[in-house]
Design a protein around this motif. Structure first.
Motif, PDB file in Angstrom:
ATOM      1  N   GLU A  44     -18.935  -3.438  -5.573  1.00 54.58           N
ATOM      2  CA  GLU A  44     -17.539  -3.655  -5.222  1.00 54.58           C
ATOM      3  C   GLU A  44     -16.775  -2.336  -5.256  1.00 54.58           C
ATOM      4  O   GLU A  44     -17.154  -1.392  -5.959  1.00 54.58           O
ATOM      5  CB  GLU A  44     -16.904  -4.646  -6.201  1.00 54.58           C
ATOM      6  N   ARG A  45     -15.681  -2.316  -4.488  1.00 50.06           N
ATOM      7  CA  ARG A  45     -14.822  -1.145  -4.512  1.00 50.06           C
ATOM      8  C   ARG A  45     -14.173  -1.024  -5.887  1.00 50.06           C
ATOM      9  O   ARG A  45     -13.718  -2.026  -6.453  1.00 50.06           O
ATOM     10  CB  ARG A  45     -13.768  -1.267  -3.427  1.00 50.06           C
ATOM     11  N   GLU A  46     -14.115   0.191  -6.431  1.00 52.79           N
ATOM     12  CA  GLU A  46     -13.525   0.403  -7.750  1.00 52.79           C
ATOM     13  C   GLU A  46     -12.480   1.514  -7.688  1.00 52.79           C
ATOM     14  O   GLU A  46     -12.598   2.467  -6.918  1.00 52.79           O
ATOM     15  CB  GLU A  46     -14.609   0.772  -8.765  1.00 52.79           C
ATOM     16  N   GLY A  47     -11.478   1.373  -8.521  1.00 55.62           N
ATOM     17  CA  GLY A  47     -10.444   2.392  -8.611  1.00 55.62           C
ATOM     18  C   GLY A  47     -10.937   3.577  -9.415  1.00 55.62           C
ATOM     19  O   GLY A  47     -11.539   3.411 -10.473  1.00 55.62           O
ATOM     20  N   VAL A  48     -10.679   4.769  -8.927  1.00 57.49           N
ATOM     21  CA  VAL A  48     -11.156   5.996  -9.557  1.00 57.49           C
ATOM     22  C   VAL A  48     -10.027   6.752 -10.244  1.00 57.49           C
ATOM     23  O   VAL A  48     -10.165   7.180 -11.385  1.00 57.49           O
ATOM     24  CB  VAL A  48     -11.834   6.900  -8.510  1.00 57.49           C
ATOM     25  N   SER A  49      -8.911   6.904  -9.526  1.00 57.29           N
ATOM     26  CA  SER A  49      -7.828   7.714 -10.067  1.00 57.29           C
ATOM     27  C   SER A  49      -6.526   7.379  -9.364  1.00 57.29           C
ATOM     28  O   SER A  49      -6.520   6.884  -8.239  1.00 57.29           O
ATOM     29  CB  SER A  49      -8.143   9.208  -9.897  1.00 57.29           C
ATOM     30  N   CYS A  50      -5.429   7.678 -10.045  1.00 52.43           N
ATOM     31  CA  CYS A  50      -4.093   7.389  -9.523  1.00 52.43           C
ATOM     32  C   CYS A  50      -3.169   8.554  -9.871  1.00 52.43           C
ATOM     33  O   CYS A  50      -3.326   9.184 -10.927  1.00 52.43           O
ATOM     34  CB  CYS A  50      -3.578   6.097 -10.152  1.00 52.43           C
ATOM     35  N   ILE A  51      -2.198   8.809  -8.986  1.00 49.97           N
ATOM     36  CA  ILE A  51      -1.149   9.779  -9.287  1.00 49.97           C
ATOM     37  C   ILE A  51       0.175   9.184  -8.859  1.00 49.97           C
ATOM     38  O   ILE A  51       0.287   8.590  -7.781  1.00 49.97           O
ATOM     39  CB  ILE A  51      -1.425  11.133  -8.601  1.00 49.97           C
ATOM     40  N   SER A  52       1.177   9.310  -9.706  1.00 49.30           N
ATOM     41  CA  SER A  52       2.481   8.749  -9.389  1.00 49.30           C
ATOM     42  C   SER A  52       3.154   9.536  -8.269  1.00 49.30           C
ATOM     43  O   SER A  52       2.705  10.621  -7.892  1.00 49.30           O
ATOM     44  CB  SER A  52       3.364   8.752 -10.640  1.00 49.30           C
ATOM     45  N   SER A  53       4.249   9.001  -7.751  1.00 46.63           N
ATOM     46  CA  SER A  53       4.923   9.651  -6.620  1.00 46.63           C
ATOM     47  C   SER A  53       5.402  11.055  -6.984  1.00 46.63           C
ATOM     48  O   SER A  53       5.361  11.966  -6.154  1.00 46.63           O
ATOM     49  CB  SER A  53       6.090   8.790  -6.144  1.00 46.63           C
ATOM     50  N   SER A  54       5.835  11.235  -8.219  1.00 47.08           N
ATOM     51  CA  SER A  54       6.320  12.548  -8.634  1.00 47.08           C
ATOM     52  C   SER A  54       5.192  13.476  -9.063  1.00 47.08           C
ATOM     53  O   SER A  54       5.383  14.686  -9.182  1.00 47.08           O
ATOM     54  CB  SER A  54       7.299  12.396  -9.800  1.00 47.08           C
ATOM     55  N   GLY A  55       4.034  12.891  -9.345  1.00 50.40           N
ATOM     56  CA  GLY A  55       2.913  13.670  -9.855  1.00 50.40           C
ATOM     57  C   GLY A  55       2.897  13.785 -11.369  1.00 50.40           C
ATOM     58  O   GLY A  55       1.979  14.383 -11.936  1.00 50.40           O
ATOM     59  N   SER A  56       3.884  13.203 -12.035  1.00 53.14           N
ATOM     60  CA  SER A  56       3.994  13.363 -13.487  1.00 53.14           C
ATOM     61  C   SER A  56       3.044  12.446 -14.257  1.00 53.14           C
ATOM     62  O   SER A  56       2.782  12.673 -15.437  1.00 53.14           O
ATOM     63  CB  SER A  56       5.429  13.097 -13.935  1.00 53.14           C
ATOM     64  N   SER A  57       2.566  11.410 -13.607  1.00 53.89           N
ATOM     65  CA  SER A  57       1.650  10.469 -14.253  1.00 53.89           C
ATOM     66  C   SER A  57       0.351  10.396 -13.478  1.00 53.89           C
ATOM     67  O   SER A  57       0.355  10.252 -12.250  1.00 53.89           O
ATOM     68  CB  SER A  57       2.281   9.082 -14.332  1.00 53.89           C
ATOM     69  N   THR A  58      -0.760  10.531 -14.207  1.00 53.87           N
ATOM     70  CA  THR A  58      -2.074  10.366 -13.596  1.00 53.87           C
ATOM     71  C   THR A  58      -2.928   9.492 -14.505  1.00 53.87           C
ATOM     72  O   THR A  58      -2.636   9.337 -15.703  1.00 53.87           O
ATOM     73  CB  THR A  58      -2.789  11.718 -13.395  1.00 53.87           C
ATOM     74  N   ASN A  59      -3.970   8.927 -13.940  1.00 52.91           N
ATOM     75  CA  ASN A  59      -4.899   8.144 -14.732  1.00 52.91           C
ATOM     76  C   ASN A  59      -6.261   8.149 -14.046  1.00 52.91           C
ATOM     77  O   ASN A  59      -6.344   8.399 -12.833  1.00 52.91           O
ATOM     78  CB  ASN A  59      -4.386   6.713 -14.926  1.00 52.91           C
ATOM     79  N   TYR A  60      -7.296   7.874 -14.840  1.00 53.54           N
ATOM     80  CA  TYR A  60      -8.656   7.979 -14.341  1.00 53.54           C
ATOM     81  C   TYR A  60      -9.525   6.863 -14.904  1.00 53.54           C
ATOM     82  O   TYR A  60      -9.322   6.405 -16.033  1.00 53.54           O
ATOM     83  CB  TYR A  60      -9.283   9.323 -14.758  1.00 53.54           C
ATOM     84  N   ALA A  61     -10.515   6.464 -14.110  1.00 52.26           N
ATOM     85  CA  ALA A  61     -11.538   5.574 -14.631  1.00 52.26           C
ATOM     86  C   ALA A  61     -12.336   6.320 -15.692  1.00 52.26           C
ATOM     87  O   ALA A  61     -12.508   7.544 -15.609  1.00 52.26           O
ATOM     88  CB  ALA A  61     -12.459   5.121 -13.497  1.00 52.26           C
ATOM     89  N   ASP A  62     -12.821   5.599 -16.686  1.00 48.40           N
ATOM     90  CA  ASP A  62     -13.579   6.234 -17.766  1.00 48.40           C
ATOM     91  C   ASP A  62     -14.773   7.012 -17.233  1.00 48.40           C
ATOM     92  O   ASP A  62     -15.144   8.055 -17.782  1.00 48.40           O
ATOM     93  CB  ASP A  62     -14.062   5.173 -18.763  1.00 48.40           C
ATOM     94  N   SER A  63     -15.367   6.530 -16.163  1.00 48.68           N
ATOM     95  CA  SER A  63     -16.584   7.149 -15.633  1.00 48.68           C
ATOM     96  C   SER A  63     -16.350   8.528 -15.040  1.00 48.68           C
ATOM     97  O   SER A  63     -17.307   9.288 -14.844  1.00 48.68           O
ATOM     98  CB  SER A  63     -17.207   6.243 -14.561  1.00 48.68           C
ATOM     99  N   VAL A  64     -15.085   8.886 -14.762  1.00 49.28           N
ATOM    100  CA  VAL A  64     -14.811  10.186 -14.140  1.00 49.28           C
ATOM    101  C   VAL A  64     -13.904  11.071 -14.983  1.00 49.28           C
ATOM    102  O   VAL A  64     -13.651  12.220 -14.611  1.00 49.28           O
ATOM    103  CB  VAL A  64     -14.204  10.014 -12.730  1.00 49.28           C
ATOM    104  N   LYS A  65     -13.414  10.561 -16.102  1.00 46.86           N
ATOM    105  CA  LYS A  65     -12.514  11.352 -16.958  1.00 46.86           C
ATOM    106  C   LYS A  65     -13.192  12.645 -17.380  1.00 46.86           C
ATOM    107  O   LYS A  65     -14.351  12.660 -17.770  1.00 46.86           O
ATOM    108  CB  LYS A  65     -12.120  10.543 -18.199  1.00 46.86           C
ATOM    109  N   GLY A  66     -12.434  13.728 -17.295  1.00 52.61           N
ATOM    110  CA  GLY A  66     -12.951  15.039 -17.680  1.00 52.61           C
ATOM    111  C   GLY A  66     -13.708  15.737 -16.570  1.00 52.61           C
ATOM    112  O   GLY A  66     -14.027  16.926 -16.700  1.00 52.61           O
ATOM    113  N   ARG A  67     -13.997  15.018 -15.487  1.00 53.74           N
ATOM    114  CA  ARG A  67     -14.733  15.626 -14.364  1.00 53.74           C
ATOM    115  C   ARG A  67     -13.895  15.665 -13.090  1.00 53.74           C
ATOM    116  O   ARG A  67     -14.046  16.590 -12.290  1.00 53.74           O
ATOM    117  CB  ARG A  67     -16.010  14.835 -14.090  1.00 53.74           C
TER     118      ARG A  67
END
Length: 127
Positions: A44-67
Protein backbone atom coordinates in the motif's frame (compact mmCIF):
# COMPACT_ATOMS: atom_id res chain seq x y z
CA UNK A 1 -4.88 23.07 -14.55
CA UNK A 2 -3.62 22.28 -11.06
CA UNK A 3 -0.75 19.82 -11.19
CA UNK A 4 2.14 18.48 -9.11
CA UNK A 5 5.02 16.92 -11.02
CA UNK A 6 7.59 14.68 -9.35
CA UNK A 7 11.12 14.20 -10.66
CA UNK A 8 14.60 13.20 -9.58
CA UNK A 9 14.22 9.46 -9.17
CA UNK A 10 16.62 6.90 -10.54
CA UNK A 11 18.78 3.88 -9.87
CA UNK A 12 21.23 4.20 -6.98
CA UNK A 13 23.39 1.79 -5.01
CA UNK A 14 22.71 1.11 -1.34
CA UNK A 15 24.13 3.92 0.76
CA UNK A 16 23.70 6.41 -2.06
CA UNK A 17 21.66 9.60 -2.26
CA UNK A 18 18.96 11.16 -4.42
CA UNK A 19 17.04 14.43 -4.28
CA UNK A 20 13.45 14.36 -5.41
CA UNK A 21 11.58 17.45 -6.57
CA UNK A 22 7.86 18.21 -6.47
CA UNK A 23 6.96 21.17 -8.67
CA UNK A 24 3.53 22.79 -8.64
CA UNK A 25 1.85 24.17 -11.74
CA UNK A 26 -1.32 26.22 -11.87
CA UNK A 27 -1.44 27.08 -8.18
CA UNK A 28 0.73 28.45 -5.37
CA UNK A 29 2.16 25.57 -3.41
CA UNK A 30 3.15 27.67 -0.40
CA UNK A 31 -0.51 27.89 0.60
CA UNK A 32 -0.46 24.19 1.41
CA UNK A 33 1.35 21.63 3.47
CA UNK A 34 2.95 19.08 1.16
CA UNK A 35 3.72 15.45 1.70
CA UNK A 36 5.75 12.72 0.06
CA UNK A 37 4.33 9.23 -0.24
CA UNK A 38 5.74 6.04 -1.71
CA UNK A 39 4.36 2.79 -3.02
CA UNK A 40 6.45 -0.34 -3.41
CA UNK A 41 5.31 -3.24 -5.60
CA UNK A 42 2.60 -5.23 -3.88
CA UNK A 43 2.34 -2.81 -0.97
CA UNK A 44 0.00 0.00 0.00
CA UNK A 45 0.97 3.61 -0.47
CA UNK A 46 2.57 5.01 2.70
CA UNK A 47 3.30 8.50 3.90
CA UNK A 48 7.00 9.32 4.11
CA UNK A 49 7.31 12.96 5.07
CA UNK A 50 5.40 16.21 5.41
CA UNK A 51 6.28 19.91 5.46
CA UNK A 52 3.94 22.67 6.51
CA UNK A 53 3.12 25.61 4.24
CA UNK A 54 5.60 27.85 6.05
CA UNK A 55 8.24 25.14 6.31
CA UNK A 56 8.37 25.49 10.09
CA UNK A 57 6.92 22.04 10.76
CA UNK A 58 8.17 18.77 9.33
CA UNK A 59 7.59 15.13 10.14
CA UNK A 60 8.86 11.77 8.97
CA UNK A 61 7.95 8.12 8.98
CA UNK A 62 10.08 6.17 11.45
CA UNK A 63 11.60 4.18 8.60
CA UNK A 64 13.24 7.28 7.09
CA UNK A 65 14.00 9.46 10.13
CA UNK A 66 17.61 10.59 10.17
CA UNK A 67 18.08 9.70 6.49
CA UNK A 68 15.54 11.83 4.61
CA UNK A 69 15.10 15.60 4.76
CA UNK A 70 12.12 17.48 3.37
CA UNK A 71 12.39 21.14 2.41
CA UNK A 72 10.63 23.72 0.28
CA UNK A 73 11.56 26.67 -1.88
CA UNK A 74 8.40 28.72 -2.16
CA UNK A 75 10.03 31.08 -4.64
CA UNK A 76 10.38 28.10 -6.98
CA UNK A 77 6.99 26.65 -6.01
CA UNK A 78 8.80 23.38 -5.28
CA UNK A 79 9.18 20.91 -2.43
CA UNK A 80 12.21 18.63 -2.18
CA UNK A 81 13.02 15.31 -0.54
CA UNK A 82 16.71 14.71 0.08
CA UNK A 83 17.27 11.00 0.55
CA UNK A 84 20.57 9.80 2.00
CA UNK A 85 21.84 6.38 3.11
CA UNK A 86 19.35 4.73 0.80
CA UNK A 87 18.39 1.12 1.40
CA UNK A 88 16.88 -1.49 -0.94
CA UNK A 89 13.64 -1.22 1.03
CA UNK A 90 13.35 2.42 -0.06
CA UNK A 91 12.68 1.18 -3.60
CA UNK A 92 9.27 2.50 -4.64
CA UNK A 93 7.44 5.03 -6.76
CA UNK A 94 7.46 8.33 -4.88
CA UNK A 95 4.55 10.76 -5.09
CA UNK A 96 3.85 14.20 -3.68
CA UNK A 97 0.54 15.83 -2.89
CA UNK A 98 -0.98 18.48 -0.67
CA UNK A 99 -1.85 17.16 2.78
CA UNK A 100 -3.81 17.94 5.91
CA UNK A 101 -2.24 19.44 9.02
CA UNK A 102 -3.30 19.77 12.64
CA UNK A 103 -3.14 23.38 13.77
CA UNK A 104 -0.66 24.02 10.96
CA UNK A 105 1.59 21.22 12.22
CA UNK A 106 2.58 18.13 10.26
CA UNK A 107 1.50 14.97 12.06
CA UNK A 108 1.93 11.34 11.13
CA UNK A 109 0.30 9.58 9.48
CA UNK A 110 -0.02 12.24 6.82
CA UNK A 111 -3.38 12.43 5.06
CA UNK A 112 -3.82 13.65 1.47
CA UNK A 113 -6.34 16.42 0.88
CA UNK A 114 -7.35 15.09 -2.52
CA UNK A 115 -7.46 11.65 -4.01
CA UNK A 116 -5.61 12.56 -7.17
CA UNK A 117 -2.01 11.55 -7.78
CA UNK A 118 0.59 12.40 -10.37
CA UNK A 119 2.83 10.00 -12.26
CA UNK A 120 5.35 9.78 -9.46
CA UNK A 121 9.06 9.16 -9.82
CA UNK A 122 10.68 5.74 -9.57
CA UNK A 123 13.43 5.20 -7.02
CA UNK A 124 15.35 1.94 -7.23
CA UNK A 125 18.04 1.08 -4.70
CA UNK A 126 20.06 -1.88 -5.84
CA UNK A 127 23.63 -3.03 -6.23
Amino acid sequence: QLQLVESGGGLVQPGGSLRLSCAAYGFTLDHYATGWFRQAPGKEREGVSCISSSGSSTNYADSVKGRFTISRDNAKNTVYLQMNSLKPEDTAIYYCTVVQTVQAMCVMPIVPISGSWGQGTQVTVSS
